[in-house]
Write a protein that holds these residues in place. Structure first.
Motif, short mmCIF file in Angstrom:
data_model
loop_
_atom_site.label_atom_id
_atom_site.label_comp_id
_atom_site.label_asym_id
_atom_site.label_seq_id
_atom_site.Cartn_x
_atom_site.Cartn_y
_atom_site.Cartn_z
N ALA A 35 0.83 -1.20 0.00
CA ALA A 35 0.00 0.00 0.00
C ALA A 35 0.86 1.25 0.00
O ALA A 35 0.55 2.25 -0.68
N ALA A 36 1.97 1.22 0.74
CA ALA A 36 2.89 2.35 0.76
C ALA A 36 3.54 2.58 -0.60
O ALA A 36 3.99 3.68 -0.91
N ARG A 37 3.57 1.53 -1.42
CA ARG A 37 4.11 1.63 -2.77
C ARG A 37 3.03 1.91 -3.81
O ARG A 37 3.28 1.86 -5.01
N GLY A 38 1.81 2.18 -3.35
CA GLY A 38 0.72 2.52 -4.25
C GLY A 38 0.06 1.31 -4.89
O GLY A 38 -0.56 1.43 -5.95
N LEU A 39 0.17 0.14 -4.26
CA LEU A 39 -0.41 -1.08 -4.81
C LEU A 39 -1.38 -1.70 -3.82
O LEU A 39 -1.09 -1.81 -2.62
N ASP A 40 -2.53 -2.10 -4.33
CA ASP A 40 -3.50 -2.83 -3.52
C ASP A 40 -3.12 -4.31 -3.54
O ASP A 40 -2.55 -4.79 -4.52
N ALA A 41 -3.42 -5.02 -2.47
CA ALA A 41 -3.11 -6.45 -2.41
C ALA A 41 -4.40 -7.25 -2.29
O ALA A 41 -5.25 -6.96 -1.44
N VAL A 42 -4.54 -8.25 -3.14
CA VAL A 42 -5.66 -9.18 -3.06
C VAL A 42 -5.13 -10.46 -2.42
O VAL A 42 -4.33 -11.18 -3.03
N LEU A 43 -5.54 -10.72 -1.19
CA LEU A 43 -5.02 -11.85 -0.43
C LEU A 43 -5.88 -13.09 -0.61
O LEU A 43 -7.11 -13.01 -0.60
N GLU A 44 -5.24 -14.23 -0.77
CA GLU A 44 -5.93 -15.52 -0.74
C GLU A 44 -5.12 -16.46 0.15
O GLU A 44 -3.91 -16.58 -0.02
N VAL A 45 -5.80 -17.09 1.11
CA VAL A 45 -5.13 -17.98 2.05
C VAL A 45 -5.45 -19.43 1.71
O VAL A 45 -6.61 -19.79 1.52
N VAL A 46 -4.41 -20.24 1.60
CA VAL A 46 -4.55 -21.68 1.36
C VAL A 46 -4.16 -22.39 2.64
O VAL A 46 -2.99 -22.39 3.04
N GLU A 47 -5.15 -22.98 3.31
CA GLU A 47 -4.91 -23.75 4.54
C GLU A 47 -4.73 -25.21 4.15
O GLU A 47 -5.68 -25.87 3.72
N LEU A 48 -3.53 -25.71 4.28
CA LEU A 48 -3.26 -27.08 3.84
C LEU A 48 -3.96 -28.12 4.69
O LEU A 48 -4.24 -29.23 4.21
N ARG A 49 -4.27 -27.80 5.92
CA ARG A 49 -4.95 -28.75 6.80
C ARG A 49 -6.24 -29.26 6.16
O ARG A 49 -6.55 -30.44 6.23
N GLY A 50 -6.99 -28.34 5.54
CA GLY A 50 -8.25 -28.72 4.92
C GLY A 50 -8.10 -29.43 3.59
O GLY A 50 -9.08 -29.96 3.05
N LEU A 51 -6.89 -29.45 3.04
CA LEU A 51 -6.64 -30.08 1.75
C LEU A 51 -5.90 -31.41 1.87
O LEU A 51 -5.55 -32.00 0.86
N ALA A 52 -5.69 -31.87 3.10
CA ALA A 52 -4.83 -33.05 3.32
C ALA A 52 -5.32 -34.27 2.53
O ALA A 52 -4.53 -34.93 1.86
N HIS A 53 -6.60 -34.56 2.59
CA HIS A 53 -7.11 -35.74 1.89
C HIS A 53 -6.99 -35.58 0.38
O HIS A 53 -6.66 -36.53 -0.34
N ASP A 54 -7.28 -34.35 -0.10
CA ASP A 54 -7.17 -34.10 -1.54
C ASP A 54 -5.74 -34.24 -2.03
O ASP A 54 -5.50 -34.73 -3.14
N VAL A 55 -4.79 -33.80 -1.21
CA VAL A 55 -3.37 -33.92 -1.59
C VAL A 55 -2.97 -35.39 -1.70
O VAL A 55 -2.31 -35.80 -2.66
#
Length: 206
Positions: A35-55
């Motif tokens: 933001a200080a550099r004039g850029l907005d950030a779009v955050l996405e969080v990947v929680e691996l705990r919930g993907l364990a079976h899929d992995v």
């Protein structure tokens, strides 16, 4: 304001998780620096705990279920990545490595990455340099020089720099990631995984 996509990969296995806590601190500092550099950030969080079976399923079958495929696609389209794992047996968590193993080759080519890890004692911090950094070098990621390790004691009075250095290290690492993200052209959305069918599609919804 121009935007950049930041994907946070948290390999924590418990809820709540100190690994997720560190990931959130790094993400917050990165967003502030962008933001200080004039850029907005779009955050996405990947929680691996919930993907364990899929992995595990993809390891065995070669095909990703929709939630895992979405996480893989997010990484392929990320302008920057924050990757944080707990340390077990002097290395990254098995689930964290298994998730990396099912990424398409080239997913992180040139992508700025900030590395973090958590563990019970400071002696586990060596895993950042002897395990995590070589792994992401192999993936040809652009790894920020400063990696952040947080031991159990680091969370006590973590809000003040004069008590202990974790907040300052978080800010320095985040600034290095933000600088790398800002210096690159934004990634064209739509990545390596858009044309990969899910296991359900291949079975005709069976």
């Amino acid at each position: 304001m121009p935007s950049r996509s930041i994907v946070v990969v948290s390999g924590g296995l418990s809820q709540p998780s100190s690994t997720r806590m560190l990931a959130d601190r790094l993400a917050e500092a990165t967003v502030a620096d962008l933001a200080a550099r004039g850029l907005d950030a779009v955050l996405e969080v990947v929680e691996l705990r919930g993907l364990a079976h899929d992995v595990v399923d993809m390891t065995l079958t070669g095909y990703a279920r929709p939630e895992l495929a979405a996480a893989q696609s997010a990484l392929a389209g990320a302008d920057g990545v924050i990757a944080v794992t707990p340390v077990f047996a002097a290395s990254y968590a098995g689930l964290f490595k298994s998730f990396v193993d099912v990424l398409e080759p080239g997913t992180l080519d040139g992508t700025p990455v900030l590395l973090g890890a958590t563990g019970g004692t400071p002696r586990h911090s060596l895993a950042l340099d002897h395990a995590l950094r070589p792994l992401f070098a192999y993936l040809r990621a652009d790894v920020a020089p400063t990696a952040v390790f947080a031991a159990t004691d680091d969370w006590a009075d973590a809000g003040t720099d004069d008590v202990q250095p974790l907040p300052a290290r978080v800010r320095r690492a985040a600034a290095e990631l933000a600088q790398r993200v800002a210096a690159r052209e934004p990634v064209a959305r739509g990545g390596l995984y858009d044309s990969v069918p899910s296991f359900e599609d291949l079975l005709g919804g069976a």
